[in-house]
Scaffold this active site. Sequence first.
Site, PDB file in Angstrom:
ATOM      1  N   SER A 137      20.244  -1.434  16.019  1.00  0.00           N
ATOM      2  CA  SER A 137      20.561  -0.283  15.521  1.00  0.00           C
ATOM      3  C   SER A 137      19.776   0.583  14.654  1.00  0.00           C
ATOM      4  O   SER A 137      19.136  -0.027  13.886  1.00  0.00           O
ATOM      5  CB  SER A 137      22.244  -0.259  14.982  1.00  0.00           C
ATOM      6  OG  SER A 137      22.475   0.779  14.558  1.00  0.00           O
ATOM      7  N   TYR A 151      26.552  -4.402   8.271  1.00  0.00           N
ATOM      8  CA  TYR A 151      26.513  -4.239   9.940  1.00  0.00           C
ATOM      9  C   TYR A 151      24.889  -4.031   9.870  1.00  0.00           C
ATOM     10  O   TYR A 151      24.206  -4.613  10.715  1.00  0.00           O
ATOM     11  CB  TYR A 151      27.136  -3.285  10.479  1.00  0.00           C
ATOM     12  CG  TYR A 151      26.808  -2.636  11.661  1.00  0.00           C
ATOM     13  CD1 TYR A 151      27.107  -3.371  12.966  1.00  0.00           C
ATOM     14  CD2 TYR A 151      26.145  -1.394  11.618  1.00  0.00           C
ATOM     15  CE1 TYR A 151      26.758  -2.726  14.042  1.00  0.00           C
ATOM     16  CE2 TYR A 151      25.842  -1.029  13.142  1.00  0.00           C
ATOM     17  CZ  TYR A 151      26.186  -1.639  14.214  1.00  0.00           C
ATOM     18  OH  TYR A 151      25.863  -1.172  15.413  1.00  0.00           O
TER      19      TYR A 151
END
Length: 242
Positions: A137, A151
């Site tokens: 990501s 995350y």
Amino acid sequence: MNQVTVITGGSRGIGAATARRLANTGHDVAFAYLRDHDAAASVVADIQAAGRRGVAVPADTTDPDQVTALFDAAAELGEITGLVNNAGVTSPIGPFVDLDPADLRRVVDVNLIGYVLCAQQAARRMSAGAAIVNVSSAAATLGSPGEYIHYAAVKAATDTLTLGLAKELAARGIRVNGVAPGIIRTDIHAVSGVPDRPDSAAGRIPLGRAGEPDEVATAIAWLLGPEASYTTGTVLRVAGGL
Ligand code: NAP
């Protein structure tokens, strides 16, 4: 050689777009999903409509036995030539101090431990010419303050997994790369509590819009394929300039 690719999280979002794209470019596909049987069946139907073999395996990537079952099912299609480590979860967006330990553990479990377990199975079974793509990501380098720092940190860990594994498997002719999507229009934002995030965040994306799952799938397919034959150990950002 027949191309047989394993995708984790192939029933929806980026994984489903990747399954469809790979089937259209000649891959047989085995994918894992968790609970959305209808979505999984629709992806299998599209793979078969493209003239390829497709199998959907209900398998939680955090469970070593279920991961083995996934790879055993894939091996029935032929020698495994590709892995897309994609199954990932976020948790509710919010300040770092409010992070629930259970959410933290689930994010580590799915986004890191699941990737390691699947990469391990792939590394044991693959031979020269095979490739792995880990879906990371843009958060890994942005840090996601006020949203989900844990995350982002776990996604950064998968980038290190990509780097180390690329170096370790290079001698066997197996390539390992990552893609780092920005904000992509999938269901994952509903789980974060902000279902309209692809539109509400558009103003801070340099290209002025969220990405579509197939725009990430294109990058994954390229990294898996022979045109990326000299590319390993890198993370390709697909984030609209973020
Ligand atoms: P998504 O739309 O929520 O789809 C997630 C998929 O993963 C579903 O197929 C789901 O299965 C499956 N899954 C979840 N946990 C699983 C587990 N433990 N075992 C097996 N399958 C599991 O997600 P997405 O947005 O496409 O995200 C895919 C990847 O891209 C993730 O790694 C995510 O972190 C990353 N990413 C996404 C974005 C974005 O903006 N969308 C941005 C950056 C990175 P069910 O259908 O059965 O639930």
